[in-house]
Design a protein around this motif. Structure first.
Motif, PDB file in Angstrom:
ATOM      1  N   ARG A 185     -49.154  48.660  27.320  1.00 11.27           N
ATOM      2  CA  ARG A 185     -49.472  49.988  26.823  1.00 11.27           C
ATOM      3  C   ARG A 185     -49.096  50.104  25.350  1.00 11.27           C
ATOM      4  O   ARG A 185     -49.743  50.825  24.595  1.00 11.27           O
ATOM      5  CB  ARG A 185     -48.706  51.016  27.655  1.00 11.27           C
ATOM      6  CG  ARG A 185     -49.122  52.416  27.385  1.00 11.27           C
ATOM      7  CD  ARG A 185     -48.530  53.342  28.413  1.00 11.27           C
ATOM      8  NE  ARG A 185     -48.812  54.704  28.054  1.00 11.27           N
ATOM      9  CZ  ARG A 185     -47.989  55.697  28.206  1.00 11.27           C
ATOM     10  NH1 ARG A 185     -46.828  55.491  28.754  1.00 11.27           N
ATOM     11  NH2 ARG A 185     -48.317  56.905  27.849  1.00 11.27           N
ATOM     12  N   GLU A 196     -39.427  48.391  30.608  1.00  8.94           N
ATOM     13  CA  GLU A 196     -39.935  47.916  29.320  1.00  8.94           C
ATOM     14  C   GLU A 196     -40.935  46.780  29.518  1.00  8.94           C
ATOM     15  O   GLU A 196     -41.934  46.696  28.809  1.00  8.94           O
ATOM     16  CB  GLU A 196     -38.773  47.449  28.436  1.00  8.94           C
ATOM     17  CG  GLU A 196     -39.185  47.013  27.046  1.00  8.94           C
ATOM     18  CD  GLU A 196     -39.752  48.144  26.215  1.00  8.94           C
ATOM     19  OE1 GLU A 196     -40.604  47.864  25.361  1.00  8.94           O
ATOM     20  OE2 GLU A 196     -39.348  49.296  26.414  1.00  8.94           O
ATOM     21  N   ARG A 212     -44.163  48.316  30.443  1.00 13.46           N
ATOM     22  CA  ARG A 212     -44.698  49.167  29.399  1.00 13.46           C
ATOM     23  C   ARG A 212     -45.371  48.391  28.262  1.00 13.46           C
ATOM     24  O   ARG A 212     -46.149  48.954  27.516  1.00 13.46           O
ATOM     25  CB  ARG A 212     -43.553  49.995  28.818  1.00 13.46           C
ATOM     26  CG  ARG A 212     -43.974  51.282  28.205  1.00 13.46           C
ATOM     27  CD  ARG A 212     -42.790  52.107  27.745  1.00 13.46           C
ATOM     28  NE  ARG A 212     -41.823  52.282  28.799  1.00 13.46           N
ATOM     29  CZ  ARG A 212     -40.510  52.370  28.614  1.00 13.46           C
ATOM     30  NH1 ARG A 212     -40.014  52.315  27.414  1.00 13.46           N
ATOM     31  NH2 ARG A 212     -39.689  52.504  29.635  1.00 13.46           N
TER      32      ARG A 212
END
Length: 63
Positions: free
Chosen positions: A34, A28, A31
């Motif tokens: 993104r 996470e 990520r």
């Protein structure tokens, strides 16, 4: 004896779940940049759809 084996299985499963949760937390963190691109992309799509579906003024009819 049976409870000892169940307890051992419980500890093994709990260890696996903790490891999986740690891996998910790390994923996470990677990520997040993104996520911003995804939200921006969907916002642009929404704006484009609003522009495409905006009511157009009626064309003047020549008599």
């Amino acid at each position: 004896m049976i409870t000892d084996s169940r307890l051992a299985l419980h500890h093994a499963r709990a260890t696996d779940l903790r490891a999986q949760a740690d891996a998910d937390r790390l994923a996470e963190l990677v990520r997040q940049p993104r996520d911003l691109r995804i939200r921006l992309g969907w916002t642009l799509v929404e704006v484009g759809l609003r522009m495409a579906s905006a009511p157009r003024p009626a064309a003047a009819v020549a008599c």
